[in-house]
Design an enzyme around this catalytic site. Sequence first.
Site, PDB file in Angstrom:
ATOM      1  N   GLY A  61       0.770  -1.236   0.000  1.00  0.00           N
ATOM      2  CA  GLY A  61       0.000   0.000   0.000  1.00  0.00           C
ATOM      3  C   GLY A  61       0.796   1.278   0.000  1.00  0.00           C
ATOM      4  O   GLY A  61       2.021   1.293  -0.043  1.00  0.00           O
ATOM      5  N   SER A  62       0.038   2.371   0.066  1.00  0.00           N
ATOM      6  CA  SER A  62       0.564   3.713  -0.094  1.00  0.00           C
ATOM      7  C   SER A  62       1.590   4.067   0.972  1.00  0.00           C
ATOM      8  O   SER A  62       1.552   3.569   2.094  1.00  0.00           O
ATOM      9  CB  SER A  62      -0.602   4.696  -0.016  1.00  0.00           C
ATOM     10  OG  SER A  62      -0.150   5.980   0.307  1.00  0.00           O
ATOM     11  N   THR A  63       2.505   4.963   0.598  1.00  0.00           N
ATOM     12  CA  THR A  63       3.508   5.436   1.556  1.00  0.00           C
ATOM     13  C   THR A  63       2.868   6.202   2.702  1.00  0.00           C
ATOM     14  O   THR A  63       3.505   6.432   3.718  1.00  0.00           O
ATOM     15  CB  THR A  63       4.532   6.354   0.865  1.00  0.00           C
ATOM     16  OG1 THR A  63       3.813   7.408   0.217  1.00  0.00           O
ATOM     17  CG2 THR A  63       5.344   5.618  -0.149  1.00  0.00           C
TER      18      THR A  63
END
Lengths: 406, 387
Positions: A61-63
């Site tokens: 997933g996203s940072t």
Amino acid sequence: MIVQGTVIFHGNARGMPLFLTAPLSFYGGVDPHTGHIIQHGHPQHGQCIAGRILVLDASTGSTVGTWTILRMRKNRVAPAGIITHHCDPVLAAGSIIAKIPHIDGIPSSALGTSMTSIAGAEVISGASETAAPFHERENRTQDSGGIILKLGGSLITEKESLTPKIHERRLHNLAAALSQTTVPMVIVHGAGSFGHGPVQRMGLLNRTPGPDTSRGWSEVMSLQYALNNEVAHALRVAGLAPWPLQSELIAGPWASPLWGRQMLMETLTHGLVPLLYGSPELAPDGTFDILSGDTIVAACARLLGWKTIIHLTDVRGVYASPVDFTGDPIPFIYADEPPPNLTPGSSKPDVTGGMSGKLSPLLALALCGVTSHIVSGEEPDVIHRILSGEQVGTTITVTRHWRGKS
Amino acid sequence: MTVFGDYIQGDALESIARGEQGDAAYHSLELLVGLARAFHAPHLIPVSSVQISGVSFWNLGLEGLEYLETLAIDGRVRVPATLNPAAFNPKAPPAGVSHSDVENQARVVAAYGAMGVDTTLTCAPYLWGNLPRFHSHIAWSESSAVVFANSVIGAMTNREGGPAALAAALTGYAPYYGLHLMENRAPHIVVHVHTALSGALEFGLLGAAIGQRTREIPFIILAGGQSEPLTEDLQALGAALITFGGAPMFHMESITPESLHFPVPTRTLEVTAGDLAAVHESLSSPGEKPQLVLLGCPHYGPSKMAALSRLPLDIEGLSIGTAASCNTLSCGGLRGGCAAVAPLPSGVNRIATNSVKAAFYLKNRGVSIELLSEAQCLALGNRSEEP
């Protein structure tokens, strides 16, 4: 079972494991306010990760997930520790900025489902927290440092008293003996009749949390300050400079290993004697528990890398069952051999395990080179005799090949 | 010192590790060494440029804001660093955003500013003054910018998380692993493109088509016979590639600077006009005239903005993403904001865009998308064509 991994964030943690069987995206997948998994379709959807040892093979997933982990920590709903097989930079940065002990490189299949501890680079699955070895290996090569002294609650208080009561004579004799010790010391004391009696009388460990139990725990907490004040006073009268420290900073789920160690070192540098004591603790999951003196002793050994623990108790050592206190205690217990059939402990009331509760963490520490001595606090000159190599009471060490073996 | 082990090499790092450079630098070093250990980096490497994501208050929360404000007490950047856009620019907030969110967003930007981060608020820093050199080591975090830097510029960066990029800015170092090493930059699969591409939309479709099918670094051969791609075409390609799960880097034959550095891989992937049409169809749906036209994802640079400013555009209903520092066009509230995650004006549920990346994110938010070329988008926003 001990498994070695790569440290992402150094520290000690203990909790029930929560196994994630699918990759989790922390951003959008976990509610940063409650710690619940909300990722749509995730097999562990709805579970709360607060206070757990999170075991996952991979994250995704996203940072932004890094920030989610920090938010969870600040909202006190973060996991107590994290164990990953292949962690991604998002999760690694999250555990570091949120200061969550995290070990990578351990497949979830290597771990059991019982109580799990993280200690530096090692995971202890299905063992007590105090099975943890030193988190700083380099300390092993240094000399054995100082001694960690545990003053048993049953020694310094009238443990069978229904009301909290100090055993004045023993405490002051002990303080005088300790003031003669020439090596650096950390002193940890138990609660005796200041803790076990009140906790049992109010039934605090078996009751669901509520206003009544909060007041009860508050009272128990205050009693520990009162007892600690008495112990500190006695040590000061004997010429020492005790420095009471809040135990939660050293051991338990809130402890910061780095700061804990620095604080102990700083105190010792100034000629002060760090003085710690078992006390109630409020766990990150909102439950009350007891941070026992034995847990604190083990944490101090780990943090300082010291090799000698002396338990001063009201009995002369560990006895085989059936108990006969008139005979001699078992002289040696070896961590690499099956344990002898032991007495469940001094027959006095104890909410944190008594003698058998003390033994298993000491055996685990022995595997890391720490020798523990369980001796009577009333035996004259006992610390000096131990430090000069004499076998007194019961000695718990790693193997028969210990130097003191006859 | 022991907590950092062998990672402390040289006077600069030693001074930080001793705490002489303050708490923020020390904490940043903790983070970088932890990441270095996690990814088996042998050491830290000096970086010459930083680009930081993690700007949107809605993602950071009050907790993230507190973290930034704590670092801002004594944290100061050691290398040039620029900031990604937030969901919106606090200096030009869109309607409907609460006062407290605007205020907190302003505090986030101010905290970065206090640390010396350039608050240009752009995802295309290479067009706005943060242009690394070939083979320089950098620490960037915005995904489309990371692809552009690695591929088109030939600078070397992993896709850093926001806090790690900030830590790199506050120390001047990053963990040496991944795309900082030449051997990890080699292509592993050839992509033959059998159709002539034109414009950001078609290059974006290509990026998506590759990203959907491989996570490996592609060696792209434009075999359809066509003119050289423009900068914004390559921006669009990289942005879509990583958005659809692809590598943080690509090579393109005779276009990107490292395309001659490595042997051409033997495995191949064929991309046809049909593949691009399939991506288009999966994102774009026919329907009523869009209420909003969205351009500039990734952000446009100054020359493009100047060109657009000369067109007779109807600003109502047109959003153009660009850096906060752009003054050439008052562009409908998206100056320094992010086209992909910006709050939408109330009632907007259908948007036209030429950005495959923006289409992906907006579609996930439930918006109906019409993917059009830039010229078609501008025609929709052209004042002279309005009835």
